[in-house]
Design an enzyme around this catalytic site. Structure first.
Site, PDB file in Angstrom:
ATOM      1  N   VAL A   1      81.989  75.042  81.309  1.00  0.00           N
ATOM      2  CA  VAL A   1      81.470  73.908  82.081  1.00  0.00           C
ATOM      3  C   VAL A   1      82.370  72.678  82.011  1.00  0.00           C
ATOM      4  O   VAL A   1      82.136  71.699  82.722  1.00  0.00           O
ATOM      5  CB  VAL A   1      80.031  73.533  81.659  1.00  0.00           C
ATOM      6  CG1 VAL A   1      79.072  74.683  81.921  1.00  0.00           C
ATOM      7  CG2 VAL A   1      79.971  73.062  80.205  1.00  0.00           C
TER       8      VAL A   1
ATOM      9  N   ASN B   1      72.069  74.349  80.874  1.00  0.00           N
ATOM     10  CA  ASN B   1      71.704  74.462  79.467  1.00  0.00           C
ATOM     11  C   ASN B   1      72.886  74.485  78.499  1.00  0.00           C
ATOM     12  O   ASN B   1      72.695  74.286  77.300  1.00  0.00           O
ATOM     13  CB  ASN B   1      70.861  75.741  79.298  1.00  0.00           C
ATOM     14  CG  ASN B   1      70.649  76.133  77.869  1.00  0.00           C
ATOM     15  OD1 ASN B   1      69.889  75.494  77.154  1.00  0.00           O
ATOM     16  ND2 ASN B   1      71.314  77.197  77.434  1.00  0.00           N
TER      17      ASN B   1
ATOM     18  N   TYR C   1      76.424  63.039  70.358  1.00  0.00           N
ATOM     19  CA  TYR C   1      75.334  63.867  70.893  1.00  0.00           C
ATOM     20  C   TYR C   1      74.268  63.011  71.556  1.00  0.00           C
ATOM     21  O   TYR C   1      73.812  63.309  72.671  1.00  0.00           O
ATOM     22  CB  TYR C   1      74.738  64.705  69.758  1.00  0.00           C
ATOM     23  CG  TYR C   1      73.752  65.748  70.223  1.00  0.00           C
ATOM     24  CD1 TYR C   1      74.186  66.994  70.656  1.00  0.00           C
ATOM     25  CD2 TYR C   1      72.379  65.488  70.207  1.00  0.00           C
ATOM     26  CE1 TYR C   1      73.277  67.958  71.081  1.00  0.00           C
ATOM     27  CE2 TYR C   1      71.471  66.447  70.628  1.00  0.00           C
ATOM     28  CZ  TYR C   1      71.922  67.686  71.060  1.00  0.00           C
ATOM     29  OH  TYR C   1      71.019  68.630  71.486  1.00  0.00           O
TER      30      TYR C   1
END
Length: 250
Positions: free
Chosen positions: A64, A90, A155
């Site tokens: 991705v 995901n 994150y």
């Protein structure tokens, strides 16, 4: 069967939440493309599931972080199956490091997979779904998309971006018949947690009032709902599936 006859792409579909979502969709009568890295277990998983579910599971290698590969994933899926009705965006990685020790390379890797990768996949999906006149995109965000946590600067930045990007895409896409939502999992019992020692694991469990970690299939069920017509009036939402983790936080 809520998505029978529909075509679904699941990125990061070779393991964990992604693989559980693939199988859940197959159980509901969909055809599913597992998109994951070339060296993942995706090809073997797809072959096994294809045999169990009437030839309805395919694998395509896709990183991705590579726009060319992402665009090819959608072009090849449309060529093979004819359409893409639902996407589970995901693919992602974890990342725990004190901010003062976090180097540029590690920071940017988390951002490129967890945020930029979501953008690349969503953009490619929107182009296909606009031509079709409809579809559903579900982005995998996190409880850490709405709350901070020590040593997770990259994150939390990425997942917070996913939550707000989801809202923006939902507003943009609604007039063209496309719904865009996000799921915010709590801590789920997946390979991402295998490196934790027992003390850390018990500490995580204690953060969830329900008294345990989540199971991958519980996130898969949330994806199935958002991807289906049962969620036809739901767009721009960040559905928390977290065992009560966020309930007592403001």
């Amino acid at each position: 069967m809520r998505i029978k006859g529909k075509n679904v792409i699941v990125t990061g579909g070779a393991s964990g939440i992604g693989l559980a979502s693939v199988e859940r969709c197959l159980q509901e009568g969909a055809s599913v493309v597992i998109a994951d890295l070339e060296g993942s277990d995706g090809k073997a998983r797809a072959a096994e599931l294809d045999g169990r579910y009437d030839g309805r599971c395919l694998f395509q290698a896709c990183d991705v972080t590579d726009t060319v590969q992402v665009d090819r994933l959608f072009a090849d899926t449309v060529a093979e199956l004819g359409s893409v009705e639902a996407v589970f965006n995901n693919a992602g990685i974890g990342g725990i490091c004190p901010t003062d020790e976090l180097g540029d390379e590690d920071y940017l890797k988390v951002i490129d997979i967890n945020l930029n990768g979501v953008f690349r996949v969503a953009r490619a999906a929107l182009r296909v779904m606009y031509r079709q006149g409809g579809g559903s995109i579900v982005n995998c965000a996190s409880i850490l998309g709405v709350f901070g946590q020590s040593q997770t600067a990259a994150y939390t930045a990425a997942k917070g971006g996913v939550v707000n990007m989801t809202r923006t895409l939902a507003i943009e896409a609604a007039p063209k018949g496309v719904r865009v939502n996000a799921i915010g999992p709590g801590y789920i019992d997946t390979p991402l947690l295998e490196a934790l020692d027992d003390e850390m694991l018990q500490g995580l469990i204690g953060l969830h009032p329900i008294g345990r970690l989540g199971r991958p299939e519980e996130i898969a069920n949330a994806f199935l709902f958002l991807a289906s017509d049962e969620a036809s009036f739901v767009t721009g939402a960040h559905l928390l599936v977290d065992g009560g983790f966020t309930a007592g936080k403001s």
